[in-house]
Write a protein that holds these residues in place. Structure first.
Motif, PDB file in Angstrom:
ATOM      1  N   ARG A 110     113.000  24.012  26.176  1.00  0.00           N
ATOM      2  CA  ARG A 110     114.142  24.784  26.674  1.00  0.00           C
ATOM      3  C   ARG A 110     113.936  25.125  28.154  1.00  0.00           C
ATOM      4  N   ILE A 113     114.789  21.972  30.227  1.00  0.00           N
ATOM      5  CA  ILE A 113     116.232  21.767  30.411  1.00  0.00           C
ATOM      6  C   ILE A 113     116.798  22.780  31.400  1.00  0.00           C
ATOM      7  N   ALA A 171     122.958  15.394  24.200  1.00  0.00           N
ATOM      8  CA  ALA A 171     123.587  16.654  23.810  1.00  0.00           C
ATOM      9  C   ALA A 171     123.000  17.140  22.485  1.00  0.00           C
ATOM     10  N   ARG A 172     122.805  16.222  21.570  1.00  0.00           N
ATOM     11  CA  ARG A 172     122.238  16.607  20.270  1.00  0.00           C
ATOM     12  C   ARG A 172     120.762  16.953  20.386  1.00  0.00           C
ATOM     13  N   ILE A 174     119.428  18.444  22.952  1.00  0.00           N
ATOM     14  CA  ILE A 174     119.404  19.809  23.474  1.00  0.00           C
ATOM     15  C   ILE A 174     119.701  20.801  22.356  1.00  0.00           C
ATOM     16  N   GLN A 175     120.607  20.412  21.488  1.00  0.00           N
ATOM     17  CA  GLN A 175     120.889  21.265  20.339  1.00  0.00           C
ATOM     18  C   GLN A 175     119.648  21.375  19.436  1.00  0.00           C
ATOM     19  N   SER A 178     117.224  23.761  20.976  1.00  0.00           N
ATOM     20  CA  SER A 178     117.755  25.096  21.236  1.00  0.00           C
ATOM     21  C   SER A 178     117.551  26.089  20.102  1.00  0.00           C
ATOM     22  N   SER A 179     117.190  25.588  18.940  1.00  0.00           N
ATOM     23  CA  SER A 179     116.876  26.511  17.853  1.00  0.00           C
ATOM     24  C   SER A 179     115.608  26.049  17.162  1.00  0.00           C
ATOM     25  N   ASP A 180     114.690  26.989  16.951  1.00  0.00           N
ATOM     26  CA  ASP A 180     113.401  26.614  16.385  1.00  0.00           C
ATOM     27  C   ASP A 180     113.503  26.027  14.989  1.00  0.00           C
TER      28      ASP A 180
ATOM     29  N   THR B 117     120.350  28.103  27.672  1.00  0.00           N
ATOM     30  CA  THR B 117     119.324  27.220  27.117  1.00  0.00           C
ATOM     31  C   THR B 117     118.016  27.960  26.869  1.00  0.00           C
ATOM     32  N   VAL B 118     117.512  28.644  27.886  1.00  0.00           N
ATOM     33  CA  VAL B 118     116.244  29.364  27.668  1.00  0.00           C
ATOM     34  C   VAL B 118     116.372  30.485  26.663  1.00  0.00           C
ATOM     35  N   ALA B 120     118.379  30.784  24.158  1.00  0.00           N
ATOM     36  CA  ALA B 120     119.336  30.238  23.196  1.00  0.00           C
ATOM     37  C   ALA B 120     119.545  31.142  21.981  1.00  0.00           C
ATOM     38  N   ASN B 121     118.592  31.994  21.702  1.00  0.00           N
ATOM     39  CA  ASN B 121     118.714  32.813  20.499  1.00  0.00           C
ATOM     40  C   ASN B 121     119.158  34.245  20.765  1.00  0.00           C
ATOM     41  N   HIS B 167     131.289  17.395  22.811  1.00  0.00           N
ATOM     42  CA  HIS B 167     129.927  17.213  23.334  1.00  0.00           C
ATOM     43  C   HIS B 167     129.891  16.289  24.531  1.00  0.00           C
ATOM     44  N   ALA B 171     128.753  17.294  28.218  1.00  0.00           N
ATOM     45  CA  ALA B 171     127.696  16.609  28.956  1.00  0.00           C
ATOM     46  C   ALA B 171     128.184  16.256  30.355  1.00  0.00           C
TER      47      ALA B 171
END
Lengths: 206, 206
Positions: A110, A113, A171-172, A174-175, A178-180, B117-118, B120-121, B167, B171
């Motif tokens: 992250r 990016i 894009a996917r 990054i998705q 973006s979540s652990d 992004t950083v 994200a949560n 998406h 992008a």
DNA sequence: CAAAATTTTTTATTGAATAAAATTTTTCGC
DNA sequence: GCGAAAAATTTTATTCAATAAAAAATTTTG
């Protein structure tokens, strides 16, 4: 002739990047300070800044090293006889995700990016995008192969297609980072859905 | 009954976000300090931190406000009688870029993307992604309309298609803001290339 | 070997982020 | 209304990234 000075500089660069990778992996990005890296590499904190500008710069430098390997890996592992675009792209996406996770954890990706976005015009970000471009071209080459083998309509612009597929995959990706707790399988499914929907929407071929 | 406390808090939030927007636009993101924002809003710097966590958090809060308006705008302006997917998506992309540039400059949008992004949560990032989701659904709805009107094969999953198109558009949007001298026209062309390549690659309909 | 050039280190400053203590303000029961 | 309790803000202090300028050290070159 490589001067002593050039060699020393090179050594310092290597040490900084190598130690940074170790520390980032062991302690995480946030808990690793520039001073930690500098100390481990045997230089002053300011020198790290002089070399890489920012902490994220150090991170980018090591990611760029690793990504060069990814290109080689994909060039070898990506099937040359793929039957369809979907399977080709999914294979590609798997390669990217596997490689990413093997080197650094999501939290750190992250930061990568974010860094290439904010400092989009820096030397290191440009190098990163350059590698992305090369990566996309691996896909383009395979598509050319498919087109020549008659598995792709001749009127398709494979360069445009390859880039579009890469963007979608990216894009996917990054998705994914973006979540652990988003799994590779989950992302694969989504990417498959993207692709099948897009490809089925074209319709009416003569 | 809204308590005095709740009202005051709300007022402070509004002032912080409003002043931040003014300052970010006037002086840029980097040159605006949390203290500047706090002073303009008549609170202490720590209060800004308490409310939004980070400087980027303040930025996200104001972006979220603006993006809610974008959804309304697109819902109205996106043609309901689009002939094909390409034109629909390009119209959508234009709307997004125009709106973005009307509110903040590219340099600041790069900070937005980096922030979501950083972090994200975080609460604010989730709110941001939620709006992205709603935005994608505007596209999905139009596609449904097209499908019902017979302008799209019935076997196409419009939800998947809409998300994929979003998406891709996203992008390209990120690419748009990543360089100060990339124009909307340029990006439109690239997105058009993406879409035509993908849609033409599907082929062999029965 | 010594002067010049280059590079690193030292030193200092600004600002983000965070935590804890102190203070102020609002709320609420009486 | 008053005063104690609760809640929120401000003050104070600390760490670290980033940056700049001066000082020190090292390599290069004549």
């Amino acid at each position: 002739m490589t001067t002593l000075r050039a060699r020393q500089k090179n050594d310092r660069r290597k040490r900084i990047v190598a130690e940074a990778k170790t520390l980032f992996r062991r302690d995480g990005y946030d808990k690793t300070t520039i001073e930690n890296i500098a100390e481990a590499a045997g230089v002053s904190g300011v020198t790290v800044h002089n070399y890489y500008g920012t902490k994220a710069g150090v991170l980018l430098a090591l990611v760029i090293e690793n990504d060069a390997l990814l290109i080689d890996k994909l060039e070898k592992s990506l099937p040359r006889d793929a039957n369809d675009i979907v399977e080709l792209t999914l294979h590609f996406a798997r390669g990217v995700m596997d490689h990413a996770i093997a080197h650094l954890d999501k939290q750190i990706w992250r930061q990568v990016i974010a860094a290439v976005t904010v400092e989009a015009n820096s030397r290191l970000s440009k190098a990163y995008f350059q590698l992305d471009h090369q990566l996309a071209y691996v896909l383009v080459q395979r598509l050319e192969g498919m087109q020549k083998a008659g598995r792709l309509p001749v009127d398709v612009d494979v360069e445009h297609l390859g880039k579009a597929l890469f963007h979608l995959q990216n894009a996917r990706f990054i998705q994914f980072i973006s979540s652990d707790d988003r799994t590779e399988d989950e992302i694969e499914t989504r990417l498959r859905n993207d692709l099948t929907a897009l490809l089925s929407a074209g319709g009416r071929r003569t």
